[in-house]
Design an enzyme around this catalytic site. Structure first.
Site, PDB file in Angstrom:
ATOM      1  N   ASN A 161       0.812  -1.215   0.000  1.00 61.10           N
ATOM      2  CA  ASN A 161       0.000   0.000   0.000  1.00 61.10           C
ATOM      3  C   ASN A 161       0.844   1.263   0.000  1.00 61.10           C
ATOM      4  OD1 ASN A 161      -2.425  -1.446   0.239  1.00 61.10           O
ATOM      5  ND2 ASN A 161      -2.442  -1.293   2.472  1.00 61.10           N
TER       6      ASN A 161
ATOM      7  N   LEU B 216       0.445  -9.569  22.786  1.00 59.74           N
ATOM      8  CA  LEU B 216      -0.346  -8.926  23.834  1.00 59.74           C
ATOM      9  C   LEU B 216      -0.056  -7.434  23.938  1.00 59.74           C
ATOM     10  CD1 LEU B 216       0.239 -11.677  26.556  1.00 59.74           C
ATOM     11  CD2 LEU B 216      -1.716 -11.490  25.005  1.00 59.74           C
TER      12      LEU B 216
ATOM     13  N   ASP C  41       3.241  -6.119  12.521  1.00 56.52           N
ATOM     14  CA  ASP C  41       3.905  -6.585  11.298  1.00 56.52           C
ATOM     15  C   ASP C  41       5.396  -6.771  11.538  1.00 56.52           C
ATOM     16  OD1 ASP C  41       1.464  -6.398   9.959  1.00 56.52           O
ATOM     17  OD2 ASP C  41       1.846  -4.326   9.349  1.00 56.52           O
TER      18      ASP C  41
END
Length: 301
Positions: free
Chosen positions: A9, A218, A249
């Protein structure tokens, strides 16, 4: 080699004092454009820490395509397997509030034209490890996972954004990486009796389904993983975040690179946890990805 099948993107960043309410207009000073997409972010993260990485993705025949493509080339990712589509290059609008939390809207565009058949046969071998996320066409992702697994290659699946994944697809995953919400989405699809479990029990339940490694991130509390039926906790590396965009990511990319190097799941999670925390010290999903030297320096500090 690490092969990333996924999204590419151009990200447009807006710094806002708070997220707008319905009907509200907020005036800000400016904006910033950066490369992004979960697939690309993970490819860059794996490459920056030392991995040999190839990207399988799709961009449009437009000027916007240069933003994600050039970023991959600059970092050393092989872009020779990226296809050109008639659809526009994918875009994301990212709002960052004063506390560094983000709100993101993604227009898939060319990403949604990517197919399992776009994976070159020469990459389908047992020496490679593939990373998948959920920002491209879901049915094609599921086909691609089975294709890759049948070739003998390893499969890493990051179920982000959250989306139900059939059990027969999960059975082909070697390393499943999710956050707590994504874990619940998977479990609710397969067995509603397993919904609303805590992270540890969610990891055990997903491990029982996949019979392979499950990692649940978490956020500021670190991560846990379940391997061979046993759950282990990885403590967080504490920082004051500037921008959390792309931290998940970064974790996936670094974890995969470490596994590809032959490190244990515990070692890979530990290094990935530190790396993803360090990535939050700069704005942008890729700008803050740390080198391995930076991670090791932080680890040994």
């Amino acid at each position: 080699m690490i092969v990333v099948y996924g999204s590419m993107n151009a990200d447009f960043f807006l710094n806002v004092p708070h997220f707008p309410k319905p009907g509200e207009t907020i005036l800000i000073d400016g904006s910033k454009t950066s490369p992004g997409g979960k697939g690309e972010n993970q490819a860059v993260s794996a490459c920056v820490v030392g991995g040999k990485v190839a990207m399988i993705g799709a961009v449009g025949n437009d000027e916007t395509a240069n933003i994600p493509l050039q970023a991959l080339k600059d970092r050393g990712v092989d872009t020779s397997f990226v296809i050109k589509s008639n659809a526009p290059t994918g875009m994301a609008m990212v709002m960052l509030d004063a506390s560094a939390e983000n709100s993101i809207v993604v227009a898939g565009g060319a990403n949604l034209t990517l197919k399992a058949s776009d994976i070159p046969e020469k990459l389908l071998n047992k020496d490679n490890i593939f990373i998948f996320q959920m920002e491209t066409e879901k049915s094609e992702i599921f086909k691609a996972i089975k294709l890759v697994k049948n070739s003998g290659a390893k499969v890493v699946l990051n179920v982000a954004p959250a989306f139900p994944v059939p059990e027969d697809v999960l059975n082909n995953v070697d390393y499943l990486i999710v956050n707590e919400g994504e874990a619940q989405t998977l479990l609710q699809e397969i067995d509603k009796n397993n919904s609303n479990l805590d992270a540890s029990n969610s990891a055990k339940a997903l491990h029982k389904i996949t019979n392979n490694v499950v990692i649940i991130t978490l956020g500021k509390n670190g991560s846990i993983y379940c391997e061979n039926g046993k759950v282990e906790k990885i403590d967080p590396y504490k920082i004051k975040p500037v921008d959390t965009t792309g931290a998940g990511d970064c974790f996936v990319g670094i974890f995969t690179e470490q596994i590809h190097e032959g490190k244990s799941v515990k070692e890979a999670c530990s290094i990935a946890s530190i790396g993803s925390a360090l990535s939050c010290l700069k704005k942008g999903a890729q700008a803050g990805v740390p080198t391995m030297n930076e991670i090791l320096k932080a680890k040994n500090a």
